[in-house]
Design an enzyme around this catalytic site. Structure first.
Site, short mmCIF file in Angstrom:
data_model
loop_
_atom_site.label_atom_id
_atom_site.label_comp_id
_atom_site.label_asym_id
_atom_site.label_seq_id
_atom_site.Cartn_x
_atom_site.Cartn_y
_atom_site.Cartn_z
CG ASP A 68 -2.03 1.01 1.14
OD1 ASP A 68 -2.01 1.85 0.22
OD2 ASP A 68 -2.94 0.96 2.00
CD GLU B 226 -7.67 3.13 1.06
OE1 GLU B 226 -7.64 3.76 2.13
OE2 GLU B 226 -6.92 2.18 0.81
CG HIS C 16 -2.22 5.10 2.86
ND1 HIS C 16 -2.58 6.06 3.77
CD2 HIS C 16 -3.07 4.07 3.06
CE1 HIS C 16 -3.60 5.64 4.49
NE2 HIS C 16 -3.91 4.43 4.09
CG HIS D 8 -10.49 -0.07 2.06
ND1 HIS D 8 -11.18 0.76 2.92
CD2 HIS D 8 -9.18 0.12 2.34
CE1 HIS D 8 -10.32 1.42 3.69
NE2 HIS D 8 -9.10 1.05 3.36
CG ASP E 25 -14.67 0.58 3.11
OD1 ASP E 25 -15.75 0.24 3.64
OD2 ASP E 25 -13.59 0.65 3.73
CD GLU F 62 -4.86 -0.62 -0.80
OE1 GLU F 62 -5.60 0.08 -0.06
OE2 GLU F 62 -4.54 -1.79 -0.51
#
Length: 381
Positions: free
Chosen positions: A183, A235, A185, A284, A257, A209
């Site tokens: 990830d 996400e 982010h 997610h 999500d 991700e």
């Protein structure tokens, strides 16, 4: 059957639950939350509840359409998350009313078990190696980790080398028969992502991700073309139309999500849309038991499902844990890195209402950290 009461509960460590009660005694649970903004979503649920009170809970699609489109101003994480939790609760009621798990109402199961992954934390390679080894001992076949901490807009050679050492330490422990997802982010700039992704390729991540922020999704096509690593995102996307650009750009994995992207109803449609682009679904879910239960119901009924995130033992939790709020832990028992198909009606879990009400008396005010670069400017967390 009519909806007669809707309640919300601020539940530590950082969640919001909602309870929808009917005049026939059926109760559905949902998890409408934006992490760090739970109080704001709570207010949105209260406003949307004005419409639902007195309505038939089984008209789920009709309610979804009105809750998402009935106001002149639409969308955004707060409103879509409020709808998501209410939608989960309505599906929970529907399953109980029909005596079937939600995945049966979605067309029936396409698999008998769902593969899951666990998060690992740690800043130094040795810490990551120990954490990965612990997950192997727990039976996991896949883990996910942050690829880096704070990243410069154009990372130095030292920053990239440190990232590679972190991932290599975990890969060495996992071997070739287990998977590692990374990830970023949204911490990497597009230029940084173009540099980093080819460097990560020899370590064979399952996917990387959020290599860039959602506001840079118009650049995803070039990034996908330059990357030998599968790219995942989603996400921070909240409706199917927001996934269209990334899918057209060629992302391999979509990550809506269930507590943000309109609930079971909308995520099911996002998964179907992704299938037409050859992409797979990895919902997610660093959240609580209701969100995970809803995610699993979709996973069992979705052909193009890949893997499920779950937050048992995640480093964000402090003082409270996902299993603290369910009476029966069996639906969340891992077997060889998988969860077995639930047979109970609705979402398949029994919420510990007494524990939830007790937790709400204390509540929480969780906020994500705010990071800064060395010069004091804002850095992506």
């Amino acid at each position: 059957m009519k909806i007669v009461r809707i309640e919300t509960f601020l539940v530590p460590p950082r969640w919001l639950f909602c309870r929808v009660e009917t005049d026939e005694g059926l109760v559905g649970w949902g998890e409408p939350v934006v992490e760090g903004r739970a109080e704001v979503v709570r207010a949105a649920v209260e406003v949307l509840s004005e419409y639902l009170l007195g309505e038939d809970p089984l008209r789920i699609e009709q309610h979804w359409q009105i809750l998402t489109k009935g106001g002149f101003y639409r969308g955004g994480p707060v409103l879509s998350s409020a709808v998501a939790g209410l939608d989960q609760a309505l599906w929970d009621i529907a399953g109980q009313a029909y005596g079937a798990p939600v995945h049966a109402l979605l067309g029936g199961p396409v698999r008998e078990r769902v593969r899951i992954y666990s998060w690992i934390g740690g800043d130094e390679p040795a810490e990551l190696a120990d954490a990965a080894a612990a997950q192997i001992e727990a039976g996991m076949t896949a883990i996910k980790m942050n690829a880096s901490g704070v990243l410069a807009a154009i990372p130095s050679a030292a920053e990239v080398a440190a990232m590679l050492r972190r991932v290599a330490a975990a890969r060495e422990v996992l071997g070739d028969d287990r998977d590692i997802a990374l990830d970023l982010h949204g911490r990497a700039s597009p230029a940084a992502a173009r540099r980093i992704l080819p460097e990560l390729a020899p370590l064979r991540p399952l996917f990387v991700e959020e290599p860039v922020l959602p506001e840079h999704h118009h650049l995803l096509g070039d990034l996908v073309a330059a990357s030998p690593v599968p790219i995942a995102t989603g996400e921070r996307l909240f409706a199917r139309h927001e996934f269209l650009g990334p899918l057209r750009a060629g992302v391999a994995v979509v990550q809506p999500d269930l507590s943000h992207a309109g609930g079971i109803s909308e995520v099911r449609r996002i998964a179907t849309m992704a299938e037409t682009y050859g992409a797979v679904l990895a919902p997610h879910c660093p959240l609580g038991p209701i969100s995970l239960a809803a995610s699993l119901q979709v996973a069992f009924a979705t052909p193009n499902f890949l893997i499920q995130e779950q937050s048992i033992g995640i480093h964000y939790h402090s003082g409270s844990e996902l299993l603290d709020y369910v009476l029966d832990r069996e639906p969340f028992r891992f077997v060889d890195g998988h969860l077995r198909r639930p047979e109970a009606p609705g979402l398949g879990i029994t919420v510990d209402e007494r524990a939830v009400r007790a937790a709400d008396r204390h509540g929480h005010a969780w906020r994500n950290p705010v990071w800064r670069h060395d010069d004091g400017t804002f850095a992506e967390w």
